[in-house]
Each structure stands twice: as structure tokens, then as C-alpha cells.
Design an enzyme around this catalytic site. Structure first.
Site, PDB file in Angstrom:
ATOM      1  N   GLU B  58      40.692  45.025 118.516  1.00 15.90           N
ATOM      2  CA  GLU B  58      40.593  44.168 117.318  1.00 15.90           C
ATOM      3  C   GLU B  58      41.960  43.922 116.685  1.00 15.90           C
ATOM      4  OE1 GLU B  58      38.573  46.729 117.879  1.00 15.90           O
ATOM      5  OE2 GLU B  58      36.494  46.028 117.710  1.00 15.90           O
ATOM      6  N   PHE B 120      24.917  54.065 110.796  1.00 18.27           N
ATOM      7  CA  PHE B 120      25.765  54.027 111.990  1.00 18.27           C
ATOM      8  C   PHE B 120      26.711  52.838 111.912  1.00 18.27           C
ATOM      9  CE2 PHE B 120      26.447  52.560 116.442  1.00 18.27           C
ATOM     10  CZ  PHE B 120      27.275  53.606 116.817  1.00 18.27           C
ATOM     11  N   LYS B 170      24.019  42.406 109.298  1.00 20.21           N
ATOM     12  CA  LYS B 170      23.410  41.986 110.561  1.00 20.21           C
ATOM     13  C   LYS B 170      22.084  41.256 110.366  1.00 20.21           C
ATOM     14  CE  LYS B 170      22.083  43.672 115.109  1.00 20.21           C
ATOM     15  NZ  LYS B 170      21.945  44.842 116.000  1.00 20.21           N
ATOM     16  N   MET B 481      65.287  51.316 116.263  1.00 21.68           N
ATOM     17  CA  MET B 481      65.627  51.205 114.843  1.00 21.68           C
ATOM     18  C   MET B 481      65.561  52.560 114.153  1.00 21.68           C
ATOM     19  SD  MET B 481      66.821  49.174 112.740  1.00 21.68           S
ATOM     20  CE  MET B 481      66.518  47.420 112.747  1.00 21.68           C
TER      21      MET B 481
HETATM   22  C1  LIG Z   1      53.120  50.558 113.192  1.00 22.70           C
HETATM   23  C2  LIG Z   1      54.492  51.024 112.948  1.00 22.70           C
HETATM   24  N1  LIG Z   1      54.812  52.315 113.114  1.00 22.70           N
HETATM   25  C3  LIG Z   1      56.068  52.755 112.907  1.00 22.70           C
HETATM   26  C4  LIG Z   1      57.038  51.891 112.503  1.00 22.70           C
HETATM   27  C5  LIG Z   1      58.450  52.381 112.244  1.00 22.70           C
HETATM   28  N2  LIG Z   1      59.405  51.768 113.170  1.00 22.70           N
HETATM   29  C6  LIG Z   1      60.132  50.685 112.841  1.00 22.70           C
HETATM   30  S1  LIG Z   1      61.092  50.149 114.087  1.00 22.70           S
HETATM   31  C7  LIG Z   1      60.583  51.403 115.089  1.00 22.70           C
HETATM   32  C8  LIG Z   1      61.118  51.540 116.480  1.00 22.70           C
HETATM   33  C9  LIG Z   1      60.699  50.431 117.360  1.00 22.70           C
HETATM   34  O1  LIG Z   1      61.045  50.760 118.684  1.00 22.70           O
HETATM   35  P1  LIG Z   1      60.982  49.669 119.803  1.00 22.70           P
HETATM   36  O2  LIG Z   1      59.693  48.985 119.778  1.00 22.70           O
HETATM   37  O3  LIG Z   1      61.382  50.276 121.105  1.00 22.70           O
HETATM   38  O4  LIG Z   1      62.064  48.608 119.314  1.00 22.70           O
HETATM   39  P2  LIG Z   1      63.651  48.804 119.206  1.00 22.70           P
HETATM   40  O5  LIG Z   1      63.948  49.175 117.791  1.00 22.70           O
HETATM   41  O6  LIG Z   1      64.055  49.859 120.169  1.00 22.70           O
HETATM   42  O7  LIG Z   1      64.185  47.463 119.530  1.00 22.70           O
HETATM   43  C10 LIG Z   1      59.658  52.205 114.440  1.00 22.70           C
HETATM   44  C11 LIG Z   1      59.038  53.412 115.015  1.00 22.70           C
HETATM   45  C12 LIG Z   1      56.651  50.547 112.307  1.00 22.70           C
HETATM   46  N3  LIG Z   1      57.517  49.626 111.882  1.00 22.70           N
HETATM   47  N4  LIG Z   1      55.404  50.135 112.552  1.00 22.70           N
END
Ligand SMILES: Cc1ncc(C[n+]2csc(CCOP(=O)(O)OP(=O)(O)O)c2C)c(N)n1
Ligand SMILES: [Mg+2]
Lengths: 174, 569
Positions: B58, B120, B170, B481
Site C-alpha cells: 500500500e 478484525f 464494508k 546522508m
Molecule cells: C523512512 C525514512 N527513514 C529514515 C530516514 C533518514 N535518512 C535520511 S537519508 C538516509 C540515508 C539514505 O540512504 P540511501 O538511500 O542509500 O541514499 P544516499 O544518502 O546514500 O544517497 C536516511 C536513513 C528517512 N529520511 N526516511
């Protein structure tokens, strides 16, 4: 600073939870909240809300955010618009026979009426500005308060035609 | 007369009304996932005119609907079942709420008589979604369905757009409806201003302030894109000789190759953009909400500027930044009114020379050290091999910022990203939605290796619909990041941000019947891009990039916009 806000809302339970959602998201303290069905239109409710805000600027933002809710038909900041606000309270005061007449005499200037008498307590009903009720409660505290129930403020605009000055409204609300 | 006619009159149920009402709104495609509480609705869908995209989660459905809405300007429509189906869309609702995307999400609900009994798959959907939606409804009578669906679409798409939930018990979906009243909408608490109804007095003040300014800057946000006002923005900027800064979500609202364009502002904005905001004497914000990622430390934000803010949502005016000229209204109408008015153009030549000098002297930059691909380069190559005309959809992280910085957007509606909520897992399904909305256009999903793993199950949809979607993973084997912040602020303690154990993305794609390819050098990358960006096949490109690369410039949290790290010395 105290803000009295009057709302006309859809008569849906979700309306109230959305209003409270705006307040809790903004971490506003709700001092009182009263909800009644609208007399003119059964699809609407009247809500009076008293909140305490830290800064004046928060007020206009809060009003705008409440107004944005689709369930809110109308919202007024009565503290700017010149409102009149009143509250009702029931106060049960310990009053053994030896001090009973003293307690009654205290209540007189407040025009509080006795609505219940028991062996050792009196129950007063009083209406007025919230500050008046606060004052009464302070006054009878030394005698022993057994129970208090307050409605919270209900309010509306004193005079729709004239845009009353902020001064007048602060008088009315005090 | 004897009625021996063999045609069986099919009775109409609430679910039939729902499908009719969705079609009547002009919707032809919906995203969703079936379940017990929506069985009557899925039955009504069966073999009908409404095209249904079955995502594999979803969350995928709601992000796909967001991507669809973002590039088409039409509302994204979703159907999910009660309980877990509904709770799985909450992230997407919040995302759409933050980024003002029009969604109408239909959630199944347990039968009316069971509501409140912890039945449920019951969830208090209105309660859970109240803070994440512009509005929500629960159907109380089947005959209300046409009116409420009309209202839901109206609310989602007008004013400041946003997500709307309609919760459908429903039994009401299954109920036979004899009489279908043709009811008007009844929304006494919802007033949509006419687009042309703008605050003319404030527009006049804005026009005069522009004429009187010496160092003006325009900050253009998503509101300009939503209002389809990019051309007018260009005219206004040129008429008043004002340099333009974009927010992340505003990218594309002003041509990136225009001499007045200073780039994106904010945490990873350009030097020229951030310095211009700091030094301007007039900041005119069109349709941006002064998000903290844009403003940095508010006390140091545009300290010398008179601030004008044009927004369709009055509750944004003065929310974060004290505003001298608040203009409530649609960006397009306000821009138009500025052009119509007789406001003399200010002399901004010295100012423009200064901003242009900053742009020249401090460009975005990266350093090539060996033959590893730098993620920034890969974005530039993508730009070249798609002639800068692709719809670029990103996930959240470093790759998102590099895409924003390096893919020079010259037209609106070509950049789809999760701005306000920063939702990892958004990018891939949103790209699917964008591709479904624009089947003829080139759609490229630029993803992180981390975020792709959150919603990669939607590869099945790409295969099933044979979407020509291009997936580019900027694979640094890290949650980049997060790692960058740990490097900058936590002494390189890379707590839970290194993810060397990964699926083989090539084989993964292949297991779905989609071509996958890994690239590790410039030559490989260029060859693959040349081959794949022009064809009509889906592709997953696992692009191995330098692991420890950082996004610069950077404004550290709590700092002012002019206190940037990583600017050319
Ligand atoms: C749902 C969610 N969980 C955690 C984060 C925190 N967060 C922001 S950027 C990031 C890293 C993303 O890693 P990747 O997808 O490999 O991208 P990169 O930064 O390496 O380009 C995280 C964990 C977020 N933004 N969204
Ligand atoms: Mg990564």
C-alpha cells in the site's frame, strides 16, 4: 495570555478532534472548552475555547489554522473582537453548623445561590466572569472545598455592529 | 404487458456508486491493493472502465499516486483495505500533506455495526489520519457516496492541494442503493477563493517595494509550479531584473540556464543563492513555506531584507519568518497583477553583477580523484543523455541533493521528490506513478541503495505494465546522508549507516524479468546510458559510486545560510 475563541463547527465528532489536534500540535494549553449544539442549525455546533498563549503572534496563527479546518465554519478571536464571556460553577463548601452563616454571608456579594444543603456542606451555584468564580473559590478555600465543577467559559460577541475596541473586550472578559 | 425480458437489471450498490463517482471526477487510473473490507469495491471494479494499478504494498500505491499527481496535476487516487491497508498509507498521506499534493484515498472499514468493537482489521482511520490529511470523511449512508466523493475531490484539488481520506464501511459498499439523490456539495466551512481574488492592496505594496529595491531576490517554491505560473515568473524576474533562487520543490519553476538563476537555496544550496538571500534588501517569496531546510538559522535569515510572501494558504504567512508584505493569493494571479501594474523596474545592475560574480566564482564543484564514478558526474551524464528533458524522480538522501544540484531543470513538473517529509522509499513508486501519468515521457528514478530497498517490491509493477522506466541506483553501499552527518558531527562513528550487504541489484531486476546492469566506470556508464536512455525498455542501473563522497555546500544545523561548509576556498 488568555485567548477566548468562538467557533462554529460541523456537528461531527471528528470536528472536535481536529480542533484539538491543531491545539496540541501547537502545544497550546486548553484552559476550557465548551461544546453545544447550535440553536439555529442542528448540523452545527458552538465551541468556546479558552487557551493560554505565550506570545500574541501565536494567536493569529492559531486562528488561521483553525479557520483552515474544513469542519470549522467560522472562527472568532473574542479577545480582539469585543466578546462577552461567562461561566457557571458549582462549589461544595464544608459548612458545619457553627460556621454555616459565615459561609453564606461570604457568598452573598457573589450572588451565589445555594442549591443543595447537607449536614456539613453547602453547594453554591454561581455564574459570572471566570475571574469572579476564581475569587469566590479562593475566598471559601480556608473553609474546606469538597468539590468544584465548572463549565468553562461560553462567549460571543457583545455587539455585532460596532467593531468594539480591544479595551472594551478586555473589560468584558475580565 | 408481460415482462419476459431476459436482461437482468443489475442492482446498484454503494461500491458501484463509488466507482461511478470516481469516474465522474475525471479519474481514469487508480492505485491500490485489495482486502476483506474492500471486496465489494474490488468486485465493482472488475472488468470496468477504471484502470487499477496493483502495487505490491500500500505504501507503493500511495507514493505512486503522489508521483502521478505531481507530474499530471490531477489528483492521485488510491483504494486500500481497512486496518493494515489503511495504516500502510499513513506515510504517503503525511508526505502529500507536507508537499501539498492532491490525493483522494479510499480506505475500507469494518461494517458499520462493528465500528468501535476492535473488530478484525479495524483501525480508527479518521483518528490516525486526521493530522496527516487536509480532510477526511467516513461514509454513514451509501446514498451519500456521490456527494462525499465530489467533496473529497474538490477539497483535494482546490486552494492549497492536499490529501483527503474517505473511509467506507464494508456494509455500505455492499448495500443496494435504490434512490441516488443528485446532491450538491455541502461544505460550509470550506471557502475556496477565486484564483483572481487576491489582496490587491498588498500586491501594490509588493510592486512598489520591488520598484524601490536595490538588491531584490525572488525565492520561488512549489506554489509557482502548482499554479502553473513559471512563464509569468520569468516575465516578472526579467521585467524587474531580479535574481531568482529556487527551493528544492520549486526546481524547474525557473529555467536553470537563465542568467538570473542563482540555483537552489538552503542547506545544500549554492553559494550564490544563499549569499544573495543573506544580503538582499527585498526577499520576495512566491509559493514557498520557509521550511527550516531552506532558511537555516532564522535569526540569521535575510537579516537586511524586507520580506514579501505570496501564498495561497494564509496560515503560512508569518508562520516562520516575519513578513512585511503578506500577500494571500494564487502565485499566478499575483504575478499577473504585478505585470499589469505600472511599477517601474528598479536599477539592479550592481546587485546582479555581484550575484553573477558569486555564481561564476563559486560554482557547485566536485573533485575527481581516481576513476571511480562520482555520483555528481553520473547525474550530469544522465542530464546529457536525456537532453535535460527527463522527469527525474528521487528518493531521499545524498543522491536526492545531487540530483537537485546537478540535473539543471529548465522546465516545471520535471522534478519529483519528497521535500517536506523526506520519505525514504518514496522515489521508486513515485517514479512508477509519474511514468503511468506520462507514458510517452522519459522518467528516470534516481535512487539511493538504501531507499530503493524500502520499496523495491514495486519492480513487479514495472514488469507487469512494461513501463519504460529507468532506474538509476547511485550505489554508495551506505546510508549516505546519515553517514555524512556522522562524519561531520559524530567523529566518523558510522553507527548503523554502512550497508555493504545488499542484494545483487542486477540479478534482482532480472528475477523480475527486467534488465539490470552494473556500471563502475565512466566508460561503462556512458555506454549504458547511450544504449538505454533512448529505448523504450525498463532498466535498472546499479551505478557504483564513490562511497565517502559528501554533499556540499552544506549549512550545518543552527547556522546561518551564509555560513556554508565545502565552498571553494
Ligand atoms: C523512512 C525514512 N527513514 C529514515 C530516514 C533518514 N535518512 C535520511 S537519508 C538516509 C540515508 C539514505 O540512504 P540511501 O538511500 O542509500 O541514499 P544516499 O544518502 O546514500 O544517497 C536516511 C536513513 C528517512 N529520511 N526516511
Ligand atoms: Mg546510499
Amino acid at each position: 495570555m488568555k485567548k477566548v475563541v468562538q467557533l462554529l463547527t460541523n456537528n461531527e465528532s471528528s470536528a472536535l478532534s481536529r480542533i484539538l489536534g491543531v491545539l496540541s500540535k501547537r502545544q497550546c494549553h486548553v484552559e476550557s472548552l465548551s461544546v453545544t449544539s447550535d440553536v439555529f442549525n442542528p448540523d452545527f455546533s458552538n465551541v468556546t475555547l479558552v487557551t493560554d498563549l505565550k506570545r500574541e503572534e501565536e494567536a493569529s496563527l492559531l486562528i488561521k489554522q483553525l479557520d483552515k479546518l474544513i469542519d470549522v465554519v467560522e472562527v472568532k478571536d473574542l479577545t480582539i473582537k469585543g466578546g462577552v464571556a461567562r461561566e457557571l460553577a458549582l462549589v461544595k463548601v464544608a459548612s458545619p453548623s457553627d460556621i454555616r452563616s459565615e459561609v453564606i454571608s461570604l457568598a452573598e456579594p457573589f450572588r451565589a445561590s445555594i442549591i443543595n444543603v447537607s449536614r456539613d456542606a453547602l453547594t453554591f451555584q454561581l455564574t459570572g466572569k471566570s475571574e469572579k468564580i476564581d475569587a469566590f473559590i479562593e475566598l471559601v478555600k480556608p473553609y474546606g472545598i469538597k468539590e468544584v465543577s465548572r463549565t468553562g467559559a461560553v462567549a460571543f460577541i457583545r455587539n455585532d455592529q460596532e467593531d468594539s475596541s480591544a479595551k472594551e473586550c478586555s473589560l468584558a472578559l475580565n | 404487458m408481460r415482462n419476459d425480458d431476459k436482461t437482468v437489471m443489475r442492482v446498484r450498490t454503494g461500491a458501484d456508486l463509488l466507482i461511478e463517482s470516481i469516474l465522474a471526477s475525471g479519474t481514469d487510473t487508480i492505485f491500490g491493493y485489495p482486502g476483506g473490507a474492500v471486496l465489494p469495491i474490488y468486485d465493482a471494479l472488475y472488468g470496468g472502465k477504471l484502470k487499477h494499478v496493483l502495487t505490491r504494498h500500500e505504501q507503493g500505491a500511495v507514493h505512486a499516486a503522489e508521483g502521478f499527481a505531481r507530474v499530471s496535476g490531477k489528483p492521485g487516487v488510491v483504494i486500500v483495505t481497512s486496518g493494515p491497508g489503511a495504516t500502510n498509507v499513513v506515510t504517503g498521506l503525511m508526505d502529500a500533506m507536507m508537499d501539498s499534493l492532491p490525493l483522494v484515498v479510499f480506505t475500507g472499514q469494518v461494517a458499520s455495526g462493528f465500528i468501535g468493537t476492535d473488530a478484525f482489521q479495524e483501525a480508527d482511520v479518521l483518528g490516525i489520519t486526521a493530522p496527516t490529511t487536509k480532510h477526511s470523511f467516513q461514509i454513514k449512508r451509501a446514498s451519500d457516496i456521490p456527494r462525499i466523493v465530489k467533496e473529497a475531490f474538490h477539497i483535494a484539488t482546490t486552494g492549497r492541494p492536499g490529501p483527503v481520506v474517505v473511509d467506507i464501511p464494508k456494509d455500505l459498499a455492499g448495500q443496494v442503493v435504490e434512490q441516488v439523490p443528485d446532491e450538491e456539495m455541502n461544505l460550509p466551512g470550506y471557502r475556496v477563493k477565486d484564483d483572481l481574488d487576491i489582496d490587491l492592496l498588498q500586491v501594490k505594496r509588493l510592486g512598489e517595494a520591488l520598484s524601490a529595491s536595490e538588491r531584490p531576490v525572488i525565492l520561488a517554491g512549489a506554489g509557482v509550479v502548482h499554479a502553473k505560473a513559471s512563464e509569468l515568473l520569468l516575465e516578472v524576474a526579467e521585467k524587474f531584473n531580479v535574481p531568482v533562487v529556487n527551493t528544492l520543490l520549486g526546481l524547474g519553476s525557473f529555467p536553470a540556464d537563465h542568467p538570473l538563476f542563482l540555483g537552489m537555496g538552503g542547506m545544500h544550496g549554492t553559494y550564490a543563492a544563499n549569499v544573495a538571500i543573506t544580503e538582499c534588501d527585498l526577499l520576495v517569496n512566491f509559493g514557498a513555506r520557509f521550511d527550516d531546510r531552506l532558511t537555516g538559522n532564522l535569526a540569521k535569515f535575510a537579516p537586511n531584507a524586507k520580506v514579501a510572501h505570496v501564498d495561497i494558504d494564509p496560515s503560512e504567512l508569518g508562520k516562520n519568518v516575519k513578513t512585511d508584505i503578506p500577500v494571500e493569493g494564487d502565485a499566478k494571479a499575483v504575478l499577473n497583477s504585478l505585470l499589469m501594474g505600472s511599477y517601474p523596474s528598479p536599477d539592479t545592475e550592481d546587485w546582479r553583477k555581484l550575484t553573477a560574480k558569486n555564481k561564476m566564482a563559486y560554482p557547485l564543484q566536485y573533485k575527481i580523484e581516481d576513476n571511480q564514478i562520482l555520483p555528481q558526474q553520473m547525474v550530469e551524464w544522465l542530464h546529457d543523455y536525456t537532453k535535460g528533458e527527463a522527469i527525474v524522480v528521487t528518493d531521499v538522501g545524498q543522491h536526492q541533493m545531487w540530483a537537485a544540484q546537478y540535473y539543471s531543470f529548465t522546465k516545471p513538473n520535471r522534478f519529483v521528490t519528497s521535500g517536506g517529509l523526506g520519505t525514504m522509499g518514496f522515489g521508486f513508486p513515485a517514479a512508477i506513478g509519474a511514468q503511468i501519468a506520462e507514458p510517452e515521457k522519459k522518467v528516470v528514478a534516481v535512487l539511493g541503495d538504501g531507499g530503493f530497498q524500502m520499496t523495491l517490491q514495486e519492480l513487479a509493477v514495472v514488469k507487469e505494465r512494461n513501463l519504460p522506466l529507468k532506474v538509476v541506483i547511485l550505489n554508495n553501499e551506505v546510508l549516505g546522508m546519515v553517514r555524512q552527518w556522522q562524519e561531520a558531527f559524530y567523529e566518523e562513528r558510522y553507527s548503523e549507516s554502512l550497508i555493504p550487504v545488499q542484494p545483487d541489484f542486477v540479478k534482482l531486476a532480472e528475477s523480475y524479468g527486467i534488465k539490470g546492469v552494473r556500471v563502475e566506470s565512466e566508460q561503462e556508464a556512458r555506454q549504458v546510458l547511450a544504449e538505454t536512455m533512448t529505448n523504450n525498455e525498463p532498466i535498472v542501473i546499479d551505478c557504483r559510486v564513490k562511497k565517502l563522497e559528501n554533499v556540499y555546500p552544506m549549512v550545518a544545523p543552527g547556522k546561518g545560510l551564509n555560513e556554508m561548509l565545502g565552498v571553494k576556498a
